[in-house]
Motif scaffolding. Structure first.
Motif, mmCIF file in Angstrom:
data_model
loop_
_atom_site.group_PDB
_atom_site.id
_atom_site.type_symbol
_atom_site.label_atom_id
_atom_site.label_comp_id
_atom_site.label_asym_id
_atom_site.label_seq_id
_atom_site.Cartn_x
_atom_site.Cartn_y
_atom_site.Cartn_z
ATOM 1 N N TRP A 31 0.823 -1.203 0.000
ATOM 2 C CA TRP A 31 0.000 0.000 0.000
ATOM 3 C C TRP A 31 0.862 1.259 0.000
ATOM 4 O O TRP A 31 0.491 2.265 -0.603
ATOM 5 C CB TRP A 31 -0.994 -0.028 1.151
ATOM 6 C CG TRP A 31 -2.005 -1.116 0.929
ATOM 7 C CD1 TRP A 31 -2.197 -2.232 1.681
ATOM 8 C CD2 TRP A 31 -2.918 -1.214 -0.166
ATOM 9 N NE1 TRP A 31 -3.182 -3.016 1.122
ATOM 10 C CE2 TRP A 31 -3.638 -2.414 -0.012
ATOM 11 C CE3 TRP A 31 -3.196 -0.411 -1.264
ATOM 12 C CZ2 TRP A 31 -4.624 -2.824 -0.910
ATOM 13 C CZ3 TRP A 31 -4.176 -0.811 -2.154
ATOM 14 C CH2 TRP A 31 -4.881 -1.998 -1.980
ATOM 15 N N ALA A 32 2.011 1.211 0.636
ATOM 16 C CA ALA A 32 2.921 2.361 0.598
ATOM 17 C C ALA A 32 3.429 2.590 -0.819
ATOM 18 O O ALA A 32 3.488 3.731 -1.297
ATOM 19 C CB ALA A 32 4.088 2.142 1.562
ATOM 20 N N GLN A 33 3.786 1.524 -1.514
ATOM 21 C CA GLN A 33 4.276 1.655 -2.889
ATOM 22 C C GLN A 33 3.181 2.161 -3.821
ATOM 23 O O GLN A 33 3.436 3.003 -4.678
ATOM 24 C CB GLN A 33 4.826 0.325 -3.392
ATOM 25 C CG GLN A 33 6.137 -0.050 -2.742
ATOM 26 C CD GLN A 33 6.679 -1.373 -3.247
ATOM 27 O OE1 GLN A 33 5.991 -2.128 -3.942
ATOM 28 N NE2 GLN A 33 7.914 -1.667 -2.889
ATOM 29 N N ARG A 34 1.966 1.659 -3.648
ATOM 30 C CA ARG A 34 0.861 2.133 -4.492
ATOM 31 C C ARG A 34 0.544 3.597 -4.197
ATOM 32 O O ARG A 34 0.256 4.366 -5.115
ATOM 33 C CB ARG A 34 -0.388 1.278 -4.285
ATOM 34 C CG ARG A 34 -0.258 -0.085 -4.923
ATOM 35 C CD ARG A 34 -1.569 -0.820 -4.890
ATOM 36 N NE ARG A 34 -1.376 -2.217 -5.268
ATOM 37 C CZ ARG A 34 -2.298 -3.148 -5.155
ATOM 38 N NH1 ARG A 34 -3.489 -2.857 -4.676
ATOM 39 N NH2 ARG A 34 -2.038 -4.378 -5.517
ATOM 40 N N TYR A 35 0.599 3.983 -2.921
ATOM 41 C CA TYR A 35 0.355 5.384 -2.574
ATOM 42 C C TYR A 35 1.438 6.272 -3.193
ATOM 43 O O TYR A 35 1.123 7.318 -3.761
ATOM 44 C CB TYR A 35 0.314 5.562 -1.057
ATOM 45 C CG TYR A 35 0.208 7.003 -0.643
ATOM 46 C CD1 TYR A 35 -0.968 7.712 -0.834
ATOM 47 C CD2 TYR A 35 1.291 7.662 -0.075
ATOM 48 C CE1 TYR A 35 -1.066 9.050 -0.471
ATOM 49 C CE2 TYR A 35 1.199 8.993 0.303
ATOM 50 C CZ TYR A 35 0.021 9.683 0.098
ATOM 51 O OH TYR A 35 -0.063 11.002 0.457
ATOM 52 N N ALA A 36 2.689 5.842 -3.106
ATOM 53 C CA ALA A 36 3.787 6.629 -3.675
ATOM 54 C C ALA A 36 3.653 6.759 -5.194
ATOM 55 O O ALA A 36 3.939 7.814 -5.759
ATOM 56 C CB ALA A 36 5.132 5.978 -3.313
ATOM 57 N N ALA A 37 3.190 5.714 -5.849
ATOM 58 C CA ALA A 37 3.090 5.724 -7.306
ATOM 59 C C ALA A 37 1.814 6.378 -7.826
ATOM 60 O O ALA A 37 1.842 7.074 -8.840
ATOM 61 C CB ALA A 37 3.175 4.291 -7.835
ATOM 62 N N MET A 38 0.672 6.152 -7.132
ATOM 63 C CA MET A 38 -0.618 6.568 -7.678
ATOM 64 C C MET A 38 -1.417 7.512 -6.794
ATOM 65 O O MET A 38 -2.490 7.956 -7.187
ATOM 66 C CB MET A 38 -1.471 5.334 -7.962
ATOM 67 C CG MET A 38 -0.889 4.419 -9.013
ATOM 68 S SD MET A 38 -1.946 2.986 -9.295
ATOM 69 C CE MET A 38 -1.143 1.786 -8.242
ATOM 70 N N GLY A 39 -0.926 7.767 -5.590
ATOM 71 C CA GLY A 39 -1.663 8.639 -4.686
ATOM 72 C C GLY A 39 -2.961 8.010 -4.222
ATOM 73 O O GLY A 39 -3.076 6.791 -4.123
ATOM 74 N N VAL A 40 -3.956 8.829 -3.985
ATOM 75 C CA VAL A 40 -5.244 8.378 -3.460
ATOM 76 C C VAL A 40 -5.898 7.360 -4.400
ATOM 77 O O VAL A 40 -6.524 6.393 -3.948
ATOM 78 C CB VAL A 40 -6.188 9.581 -3.222
ATOM 79 C CG1 VAL A 40 -7.568 9.123 -2.798
ATOM 80 C CG2 VAL A 40 -5.595 10.507 -2.184
ATOM 81 N N ASP A 41 -5.749 7.538 -5.703
ATOM 82 C CA ASP A 41 -6.379 6.634 -6.676
ATOM 83 C C ASP A 41 -5.876 5.197 -6.547
ATOM 84 O O ASP A 41 -6.595 4.262 -6.889
ATOM 85 C CB ASP A 41 -6.149 7.119 -8.104
ATOM 86 C CG ASP A 41 -6.860 8.436 -8.382
ATOM 87 O OD1 ASP A 41 -7.858 8.727 -7.697
ATOM 88 O OD2 ASP A 41 -6.408 9.169 -9.281
ATOM 89 N N GLY A 42 -4.679 5.004 -6.061
ATOM 90 C CA GLY A 42 -4.121 3.665 -5.925
ATOM 91 C C GLY A 42 -4.638 2.896 -4.723
ATOM 92 O O GLY A 42 -4.313 1.717 -4.556
ATOM 93 N N MET A 43 -5.452 3.527 -3.890
ATOM 94 C CA MET A 43 -5.919 2.886 -2.663
ATOM 95 C C MET A 43 -7.223 2.114 -2.829
ATOM 96 O O MET A 43 -7.669 1.444 -1.919
ATOM 97 C CB MET A 43 -6.116 3.935 -1.556
ATOM 98 C CG MET A 43 -4.870 4.754 -1.250
ATOM 99 S SD MET A 43 -3.522 3.769 -0.546
ATOM 100 C CE MET A 43 -2.463 3.532 -1.975
ATOM 101 N N GLN A 44 -7.831 2.187 -4.002
ATOM 102 C CA GLN A 44 -9.111 1.514 -4.230
ATOM 103 C C GLN A 44 -8.909 0.027 -4.499
ATOM 104 O O GLN A 44 -7.833 -0.415 -4.880
ATOM 105 C CB GLN A 44 -9.832 2.166 -5.417
ATOM 106 C CG GLN A 44 -10.153 3.629 -5.192
ATOM 107 C CD GLN A 44 -10.941 3.865 -3.908
ATOM 108 O OE1 GLN A 44 -11.918 3.189 -3.634
ATOM 109 N NE2 GLN A 44 -10.491 4.833 -3.119
ATOM 110 N N ASP A 45 -9.979 -0.747 -4.293
ATOM 111 C CA ASP A 45 -9.935 -2.176 -4.579
ATOM 112 C C ASP A 45 -9.666 -2.389 -6.061
ATOM 113 O O ASP A 45 -10.140 -1.641 -6.898
ATOM 114 C CB ASP A 45 -11.266 -2.838 -4.224
ATOM 115 C CG ASP A 45 -11.475 -2.997 -2.735
ATOM 116 O OD1 ASP A 45 -12.637 -3.076 -2.331
ATOM 117 O OD2 ASP A 45 -10.488 -3.055 -1.982
#
Length: 85
Positions: free
Chosen positions: A58-72
């Motif tokens: 989740w840290a890597q997705r947040y770093a790469a995509m921001g809020v949009d990366g947190m969705q299912d």
């Protein structure tokens, strides 16, 4: 020496689907704590009761995509074949 310099955040106990360890809000919080606030992945994993790889994902997705990366994400499903026997 300051042992606990990290601020604690209230936890939520909501689940977005049957297998989700974290809700999108919790994913965002774990991503921000690691990426923005400098928490070690191991500390965030313990705090949120998830594995190190899950916290890191989740840290890597947040770093790469921001809020949009947190969705299912769609798992794509698993196709099982049955052989007639």
């Amino acid at each position: 020496m300051e042992l606990f310099r990290f601020r604690l955040v209230d936890q939520e106990v909501l689940v977005s689907h049957a297998n989700a360890a974290l809700t999108p809000i919790q994913r965002l919080r774990i991503g921000k704590l690691i990426v923005d606030d400098g928490w070690p992945v191991a500390h965030a994993a313990v705090f949120f009761h998830v594995s190190w790889p899950t916290a890191n994902r989740w840290a890597q997705r947040y770093a790469a995509m921001g809020v949009d990366g947190m969705q299912d994400r769609s798992g794509g499903g698993l196709i099982r074949s049955c052989s007639a026997g």
